[in-house]
Structures are given as structure tokens and as C-alpha cells.
Scaffold this motif. Sequence first.
Motif, PDB file in Angstrom:
ATOM      1  N   UNK A 181       0.826  -1.209   0.000  1.00 28.78           N
ATOM      2  CA  UNK A 181       0.000   0.000   0.000  1.00 28.78           C
ATOM      3  C   UNK A 181       0.860   1.258   0.000  1.00 28.78           C
ATOM      4  N   UNK A 182       1.954   1.237   0.761  1.00 30.05           N
ATOM      5  CA  UNK A 182       2.845   2.402   0.796  1.00 30.05           C
ATOM      6  C   UNK A 182       3.421   2.661  -0.590  1.00 30.05           C
ATOM      7  N   UNK A 183       3.850   1.595  -1.272  1.00 22.07           N
ATOM      8  CA  UNK A 183       4.399   1.748  -2.620  1.00 22.07           C
ATOM      9  C   UNK A 183       3.328   2.189  -3.606  1.00 22.07           C
ATOM     10  N   UNK A 184       2.086   1.725  -3.425  1.00 19.29           N
ATOM     11  CA  UNK A 184       1.000   2.147  -4.310  1.00 19.29           C
ATOM     12  C   UNK A 184       0.779   3.654  -4.212  1.00 19.29           C
ATOM     13  N   UNK A 185       0.852   4.192  -3.004  1.00 24.30           N
ATOM     14  CA  UNK A 185       0.709   5.639  -2.827  1.00 24.30           C
ATOM     15  C   UNK A 185       1.917   6.370  -3.418  1.00 24.30           C
ATOM     16  N   UNK A 186       3.121   5.837  -3.167  1.00 24.58           N
ATOM     17  CA  UNK A 186       4.333   6.461  -3.704  1.00 24.58           C
ATOM     18  C   UNK A 186       4.287   6.526  -5.226  1.00 24.58           C
ATOM     19  N   UNK A 187       3.717   5.498  -5.856  1.00 25.07           N
ATOM     20  CA  UNK A 187       3.622   5.472  -7.317  1.00 25.07           C
ATOM     21  C   UNK A 187       2.662   6.529  -7.842  1.00 25.07           C
ATOM     22  N   UNK A 188       1.716   6.963  -7.026  1.00 26.33           N
ATOM     23  CA  UNK A 188       0.813   8.031  -7.446  1.00 26.33           C
ATOM     24  C   UNK A 188       1.420   9.408  -7.204  1.00 26.33           C
ATOM     25  N   UNK A 189       2.238   9.509  -6.181  1.00 24.32           N
ATOM     26  CA  UNK A 189       2.806  10.809  -5.800  1.00 24.32           C
ATOM     27  C   UNK A 189       3.975  11.180  -6.698  1.00 24.32           C
ATOM     28  N   UNK A 190       4.895  10.239  -6.917  1.00 25.55           N
ATOM     29  CA  UNK A 190       6.102  10.522  -7.689  1.00 25.55           C
ATOM     30  C   UNK A 190       5.816  10.427  -9.183  1.00 25.55           C
ATOM     31  N   UNK A 191       6.625  11.124  -9.979  1.00 26.34           N
ATOM     32  CA  UNK A 191       6.422  11.109 -11.418  1.00 26.34           C
ATOM     33  C   UNK A 191       7.370  10.149 -12.131  1.00 26.34           C
ATOM     34  N   UNK A 192       8.347   9.615 -11.415  1.00 26.76           N
ATOM     35  CA  UNK A 192       9.268   8.652 -12.010  1.00 26.76           C
ATOM     36  C   UNK A 192       9.326   7.409 -11.138  1.00 26.76           C
ATOM     37  N   UNK A 193       9.629   6.280 -11.757  1.00 22.15           N
ATOM     38  CA  UNK A 193       9.748   5.042 -10.994  1.00 22.15           C
ATOM     39  C   UNK A 193      10.927   5.109 -10.037  1.00 22.15           C
ATOM     40  N   UNK A 194      11.971   5.805 -10.420  1.00 23.31           N
ATOM     41  CA  UNK A 194      13.136   5.944  -9.547  1.00 23.31           C
ATOM     42  C   UNK A 194      12.756   6.668  -8.262  1.00 23.31           C
ATOM     43  N   UNK A 195      11.996   7.758  -8.389  1.00 21.75           N
ATOM     44  CA  UNK A 195      11.571   8.490  -7.204  1.00 21.75           C
ATOM     45  C   UNK A 195      10.605   7.656  -6.358  1.00 21.75           C
ATOM     46  N   UNK A 196       9.690   6.944  -7.011  1.00 22.67           N
ATOM     47  CA  UNK A 196       8.736   6.108  -6.275  1.00 22.67           C
ATOM     48  C   UNK A 196       9.458   5.000  -5.521  1.00 22.67           C
ATOM     49  N   UNK A 197      10.420   4.352  -6.180  1.00 23.08           N
ATOM     50  CA  UNK A 197      11.206   3.320  -5.492  1.00 23.08           C
ATOM     51  C   UNK A 197      11.997   3.920  -4.339  1.00 23.08           C
ATOM     52  N   UNK A 198      12.497   5.141  -4.536  1.00 22.49           N
ATOM     53  CA  UNK A 198      13.235   5.793  -3.463  1.00 22.49           C
ATOM     54  C   UNK A 198      12.367   6.063  -2.259  1.00 22.49           C
ATOM     55  N   UNK A 199      11.151   6.572  -2.492  1.00 24.40           N
ATOM     56  CA  UNK A 199      10.223   6.824  -1.387  1.00 24.40           C
ATOM     57  C   UNK A 199       9.902   5.531  -0.647  1.00 24.40           C
ATOM     58  N   UNK A 200       9.622   4.474  -1.410  1.00 26.31           N
ATOM     59  CA  UNK A 200       9.270   3.194  -0.789  1.00 26.31           C
ATOM     60  C   UNK A 200      10.449   2.611  -0.024  1.00 26.31           C
ATOM     61  N   UNK A 201      11.654   2.716  -0.595  1.00 29.88           N
ATOM     62  CA  UNK A 201      12.841   2.188   0.089  1.00 29.88           C
ATOM     63  C   UNK A 201      13.110   2.943   1.382  1.00 29.88           C
ATOM     64  N   UNK A 202      12.923   4.261   1.350  1.00 31.58           N
ATOM     65  CA  UNK A 202      13.087   5.052   2.569  1.00 31.58           C
ATOM     66  C   UNK A 202      12.070   4.617   3.620  1.00 31.58           C
ATOM     67  N   UNK A 203      10.851   4.314   3.182  1.00 31.38           N
ATOM     68  CA  UNK A 203       9.819   3.854   4.127  1.00 31.38           C
ATOM     69  C   UNK A 203      10.244   2.553   4.797  1.00 31.38           C
ATOM     70  N   UNK A 204      10.805   1.626   4.021  1.00 24.81           N
ATOM     71  CA  UNK A 204      11.275   0.363   4.603  1.00 24.81           C
ATOM     72  C   UNK A 204      12.431   0.634   5.568  1.00 24.81           C
ATOM     73  N   UNK A 205      13.384   1.472   5.138  1.00 22.46           N
ATOM     74  CA  UNK A 205      14.529   1.764   5.995  1.00 22.46           C
ATOM     75  C   UNK A 205      14.140   2.458   7.285  1.00 22.46           C
ATOM     76  N   UNK A 206      13.254   3.433   7.195  1.00 22.41           N
ATOM     77  CA  UNK A 206      12.809   4.141   8.398  1.00 22.41           C
ATOM     78  C   UNK A 206      12.050   3.190   9.323  1.00 22.41           C
ATOM     79  N   UNK A 207      11.220   2.332   8.746  1.00 23.67           N
ATOM     80  CA  UNK A 207      10.489   1.358   9.568  1.00 23.67           C
ATOM     81  C   UNK A 207      11.455   0.439  10.309  1.00 23.67           C
ATOM     82  N   UNK A 208      12.518   0.012   9.619  1.00 23.34           N
ATOM     83  CA  UNK A 208      13.527  -0.844  10.270  1.00 23.34           C
ATOM     84  C   UNK A 208      14.232  -0.087  11.385  1.00 23.34           C
TER      85      UNK A 208
END
Length: 550
Positions: A181-208
Motif C-alpha cells: 500500500x505504501x508503494x501504491x501511494x508512492x507510485x501516485x505521488x512521484x512522477x518517475x519510478x526511480x523516485x517512487x522506489x526511493x520513497x518506498x525504500x526510505x519507508x522500509x529503511x525508516x520502519x527498520x
Amino acid sequence: MTTPSAPMTSFAGTARLTRFTLRRDRVQLPIWVAGTTAMLAVSLSATREQYPTEADRIGALRGVVDSPALLLLRNAPTGASTGALGMFQILTFLAVLAGFMSTLAMVRHTRRNEEIGRAEMIGATMVGRYAGLSAAILVTVGANVVLAVLLTLTLVGAGEPAAGSVAAGAAVGATGMAFTAIAAVAAQVAQTSRAANGIAAVAVGVAFLVRGLGDAFGEIDPSGYTLTSAWPSWVSPIGWTAQVRPFAGDRWWVLALPLALFCAGVAVAFALTAHRDVGMGMIAARPGPAQAAPRLLNPLGLAWRLQRGILLGWVAAVTVLGVTIGSLSDTVEKALEDNSSAVETITRLSGGGGGDLVEAFYAAMMAVIGAMTSAFVVQALLRPRAEETEGRVEAVLATAIGRVRWLGGHLVVAAAGAAVLLGFAGVSAGLVYGLSTGDVGEKLAEQVAAAFVWLPAALIPGGLVVAVFGLAPRLTIGVGWAGFVVSLLLGQLGDLLNLPQPVRDVSPFSHVPALPAAEATATPLVVAVAVAVAVGAAGTAFFRRRDIVT
């Protein structure tokens, strides 16, 4: 007279797109699922072999609960059964893998499809507006369900109680769904897949990290070998995984938290999809200047411009980690000096280099930073493939710039960036450590050397990325990250997983001198540099002779 057809719904075509998505991911998702399941099986087997009796398990956990560093990397111990100890060893890592599997799959089948024009082409057919997002969610959720089932069967097959096994599998699967779900939202917010993956990866890292802080500052229970996590663990999706407490109470109600996040995130993603144009993100990309800077006229300057944001983010992360590590010297020495089990665990994490406990601790922590640096190298060297698939490399190569110069710019930035990361980590850890002991000069030099010794090994997975990019470009992302994960598991965790030495030797991380706990030897460093250069050169040669593949 013809009968008018029924109006097309927003979900029309979801079933067909789901089949198409499954076909595209028929290799990558099974590898993620099988690899994660295998990791659990190997870890559980090693735990049973290393700690065969309850007394052994309690002794090990008594040393762990006093070590904030180990709790930061694992999670709060909840019991002394083989299942509970196994979950302490591996549950957090399983949740992280499920998170990355889910985020990468979601972005690949949503934002990435829009970025390369596939979504627009499909949308021109009888397909509803929500079909693409729905198909991606269904496939990713299905992968998490399969993963949960396989983890459960692995635990049951190893003789663990069925209830705890189901709780463990469901906890990991639910965590993967939350990050879906977090990645689904990131994919709507960001305009590039690189930025969306970055947002999602940061979410995983911060959660850890947040989960780690909650466990590191938890309260030791009266038993002396279990821990009650502090409140930060309860605001992290990865923390929720551990709070289910498989084999130690099986708190089923905690599963409602990641499932609620999944439902809320999916609802937000669908709402955002309805309010934006295809190909656009909610946050539009900023237009560049009308005229490019002169430094962008050469490959090195262009590569730096493309990579600088990622590098700065990694620099901030390793600097914070270095400061944290440097501040723990007194805690490690005072809390663990009488705990033989903790000494053994930290020594195994540091590669068995010997030396006193504090030196072994710093060697183990520098091994973690070395792995993070290698992850940056892999991420940086995946950028050339993105430039190729998005059609920009053809425009660059149409000028006087040759292929070797263009790829060489990315190689230089990746290698120099790795050196910068290790430098910041070593300096930050050494300064804080030296200030606490009153010997800044010696500790600074010691920690900088302990960091830089990881540079050759960190470059080898990057060399593999370049080799695959040159030889089989469509496999670059999957094989590149798989090579890094295998190197990490065999090298950094091979001893803890009790893997045979010949198997561990496959990883470049297994041959790094464990400074400052051990003496430096030049031979493995020289060999690692030679391997990285040779593999990277081979990939560059392959790239010179192949066609541009989008």
C-alpha cells in the motif's frame, strides 16, 4: 438495430491485466519468495544446531538483551523456545525482504508502466482506469500470501508448533501487504519510478530503524532474557511483525495494524489515481534550466548530476549510523564484558577476528556499513540501465561521446561515492569514539582504516551489475540485486547461519580483514580490486559490442 453495449467500469480488464502482470513477473517474484523461504530454513537449522538446549538458548539471550547494537539489528527476544529464538534471529530480516519485494513489484507494474508509455498504450483499449493499479495490487498481495504459506509450511515442517508457525508467516505476509500500500501511494505521488522506489525504500529503511530504536530502548523483563519493546516499535510496520510474538503468545490482534494500513493506503492510492493524468504524478517533476551547465557536456558531469541525490541521501544515513556506533563504546564495554554469549555473537558478526570486545563490536558494525556501501554501488550502477530503457542513452551516444566514456562516468561516480560513504562513516564513528575516550587521533585513524578496508569488496557486486548490463541487459536489475543479497547472506550472516566455509568464501564480504579486531592483510584486498576491475571491464567490453536494448 444494435443493442448498446454496457458502459465500461473503472475496473474493466483487471483480470486480463492480472494475468499479464503474472506473466511478466513469472521469474522475479518466485525468486524473491523462494529466496526468503530458503533464508528462514537455513537460519532455523543453524539455530537448532548452535543452541540445542534451553539452557544454551537462555544463555545466549541473556547476553543479547544488554546489547543495544544487537537489538537494533535484530528484534526484541520474546522466549527461549527454538521457534522464539529463531524468530529473534531472522524475523526482522524476513519482514524487510517482504517489504522490498512488495515495493519493487508495485512500482514496476504501476509507475514504471506509465513512465515507459505501456500504461497509456494499454489504456487505449477496453481497460478501466483502476485496472492497472488493481492488477498490480492483486499480484503483489498474492505473492505475499504465497510467501506467508511457504514460511508457515517451512516452520511446521521443522517441527515447530502450528499456531506459532501460522502467526510468523501471517506477520511477514501482512507486513509485505502494508508496504504494498505504501508503494501504491508512492507510485501516485512521484512522477518517475526511480523516485517512487526511493520513497518506498526510505519507508522500509525508516520502519527498520524505528523498530530498532524501540527494541534497543526496551525494558528487560523479570526473566532476564526477554524484552518488552519501547513505544517506537509500535509505530513501525516492521515492528508490528515482531509484536505478533510468534511462539511466545501469538498476539493475533496485532495483525489488524498492517492490514488496516494496507486498506487505508490502497484507498488513498485509488483516490489519487482518479485525480491525476496518466504519466503524471501528484508532485510534478521540476523543469530544468533553459541552458545546461557546462559540466553536463561530459559523461562524468552528467553521471554526477544523475547520482548526486542518491549519494547525498546515503551520506546522511551512514553518517548518522557512524555517530550512533561511535557513541556506544562505553555501553558495549560495560554491559557485555561479563556476558560470554554476547561476546561470542559479536565476535561471529565481526568475522571472528579476535581482539577485545569493543574492537570486535566496531568490526561488526563496519561490516554493516560495508554492506550498505555495496548496496549504494549496486543502486548507482543500475542507473545506466534506466537511462537505456528510457531512451536517453541513444541521444547521448549520438554525439561524439563513446560508449566507454559514457559508462565510465557512472563507474567513476559509483566507486568515488563508495569511498565517500566509507570516509564519512569512518570519520563520524572515529570522532565520536575518540571524544569519548580522549584519544581522537588514534581512534579516528583506526575507524577510518576499518571503514576503507571494505571498499574493494563493496565494489565487486557493482562489477557484477556492469557485467550483466553488458551481456544480458534485461536481467540487470534482478541479477544485480540478487548478487548483492547472496553476497550479504553468505558473507555477513554466513557464520551466524552456520554455513560451510567453502560456501561463505563465495562472498567477497567473507575475505575482508575485520579491522580493528584483526590485522590488515593486503592479499584479499588486492584480489578483490582485481576481481572488481576484471568483471567491470568485461561488462564494459560486452556493452561496446551489443545493441541498445529498451
